[in-house]
Design a protein around this motif. Structure first.
Motif, mmCIF file in Angstrom:
data_model
loop_
_atom_site.group_PDB
_atom_site.id
_atom_site.type_symbol
_atom_site.label_atom_id
_atom_site.label_comp_id
_atom_site.label_asym_id
_atom_site.label_seq_id
_atom_site.Cartn_x
_atom_site.Cartn_y
_atom_site.Cartn_z
ATOM 1 N N ASP A 8 0.793 -1.235 0.000
ATOM 2 C CA ASP A 8 0.000 0.000 0.000
ATOM 3 C C ASP A 8 0.829 1.292 0.000
ATOM 4 O OD1 ASP A 8 -3.111 -0.841 0.595
ATOM 5 O OD2 ASP A 8 -1.667 -2.309 1.361
ATOM 6 N N ASP A 50 -2.300 -1.655 -4.050
ATOM 7 C CA ASP A 50 -2.412 -0.209 -3.869
ATOM 8 C C ASP A 50 -1.028 0.416 -4.065
ATOM 9 O OD1 ASP A 50 -5.094 -0.495 -3.455
ATOM 10 O OD2 ASP A 50 -5.093 0.060 -1.346
ATOM 11 N N ASN A 83 -7.068 -2.339 -4.926
ATOM 12 C CA ASN A 83 -8.237 -1.637 -5.462
ATOM 13 C C ASN A 83 -7.899 -0.246 -5.988
ATOM 14 O OD1 ASN A 83 -8.012 -1.667 -2.451
ATOM 15 N ND2 ASN A 83 -9.385 0.089 -2.638
ATOM 16 N N HIS A 84 -6.819 0.364 -5.505
ATOM 17 C CA HIS A 84 -6.446 1.693 -6.008
ATOM 18 C C HIS A 84 -5.663 1.613 -7.323
ATOM 19 C CE1 HIS A 84 -7.576 4.637 -2.817
ATOM 20 N NE2 HIS A 84 -7.727 3.500 -2.140
ATOM 21 N N HIS A 158 -4.282 -8.879 -2.344
ATOM 22 C CA HIS A 158 -4.436 -7.571 -1.697
ATOM 23 C C HIS A 158 -5.503 -7.587 -0.601
ATOM 24 C CE1 HIS A 158 -4.316 -3.267 -1.150
ATOM 25 N NE2 HIS A 158 -5.618 -3.188 -1.356
ATOM 26 N N HIS A 197 -4.022 -3.884 2.045
ATOM 27 C CA HIS A 197 -5.331 -3.244 2.090
ATOM 28 C C HIS A 197 -5.685 -2.607 3.439
ATOM 29 C CE1 HIS A 197 -9.237 -2.377 0.429
ATOM 30 N NE2 HIS A 197 -9.906 -3.220 1.179
HETATM 31 FE FE LIG Z 1 -6.716 -1.404 -0.747
#
Ligand SMILES: [Fe+2]
Ligand SMILES: [Fe+2]
Length: 270
Positions: A8, A50, A83-84, A158, A197
């Protein structure tokens, strides 16, 4: 075998700060420097998602620049999306890397170069904060595990497949984690299920193995276990995980804190 798990970093475009407050580029530079200053050099580095904050090409270019000291030191480096990230932009940014699957496939692959196999999974869902392993990805995982014939294995993804009791994040965890659990349960050679995450180190027993999340190399998530607590971030000390494996011990995990602190000192009165 020594595996460093960085997670991240949320890199933004050069010269900008995340939320106008967090210099994620500086944080990653410091994490990389701390990693390279360890008294035992990692054999491999994996980034668990991320990687950047908005999925743009300029962010990925900045990320590659910041990671260059690792590859310049001869340490192999792998990454999976969070997710990013943006899958196609990430594929383009790492297109020179032999491990990167070609579009439009998922960014999941097996690293066979070490005593422990690394199975890296793609839980990315376009424009969604939660993660998913669809039928195709789970079938691929089954085949990847079968091909290992019981060799020690670490699975990385993730989105954690377990409840953390940080409510806001649990609402955007891995969907249908029981489907992953059913597969992991059948493979006792899985030493760990390693995730990102959460921006905090959290562990739990999962499907007969240990699942855990890593701290972020930048900002951390506020520790709020109260139901309905507002999700916020906090500038607690950043860090990363070091997973040391030997045949006799299995995996032993250390959390490394990045930053400048007083000491070290020899024991005894000053
Ligand atoms: Fe995330
Ligand atoms: Fe994140």
């Amino acid at each position: 075998m020594l595996l460093a798990q960085l997670s991240d970093p949320h890199i933004t475009a050069p010269g900008t700060q995340l939320y106008n407050r967090v210099d994620t580029g500086r944080h990653l530079r410091e994490a990389v420097a701390a990693l390279l200053a360890l008294d035992t050099c990692p054999d491999v580095v994996v980034l668990t998602g991320d990687l950047v904050d908005r999925g743009s090409a300029s962010e990925y270019s900045h990320l590659r620049d910041l990671l260059r000291p690792i590859t310049d030191a001869g340490i192999p480096l792998y990454a999976i999306p969070g997710n990013h990230d943006h899958r196609e932009a990430m594929q383009a940014a790492f297109a020179d890397q032999p491990w990167m699957p070609r579009a439009p496939d998922f960014i999941q692959y097996v690293v066979e170069d070490f005593p422990v196999r690394l199975i890296l999974l793609d839980t990315w869902v376009a424009k969604k904060p939660y993660g998913e392993l669809c039928d195709a990805r789970l079938a691929w995982l089954e085949r990847a595990l079968a091909a290992g014939q019981g060799k020690p294995t670490i699975v990385m993804l993730h989105h954690p497949p377990f409840r953390t009791f940080i409510e806001g994040m649990d609402a955007m965890g891995l969907k249908a984690p029981e489907r992953l659990a059913a597969i992991v349960q059948r493979h006792p050679e899985i030493e760990r299920v390693l995730c990102g995450h959460l921006h905090r180190p959290i562990q739990t027993r999962f499907a007969g193995t240990l699942a855990q999340t890593a701290p972020s190399t930048a900002h951390q998530l506020t520790l709020s276990l109260a139901p309905g607590a507002e999700e916020r971030y906090i500038i607690e000390p950043p860090g990363f995980l070091l997973h040391r494996w030997s045949a006799a011990t299995g995996v032993v995990t250390h959390t490394v804190t990045v930053g400048s602190y007083s000491g070290p000192y020899p024991f005894g009165d000053a």
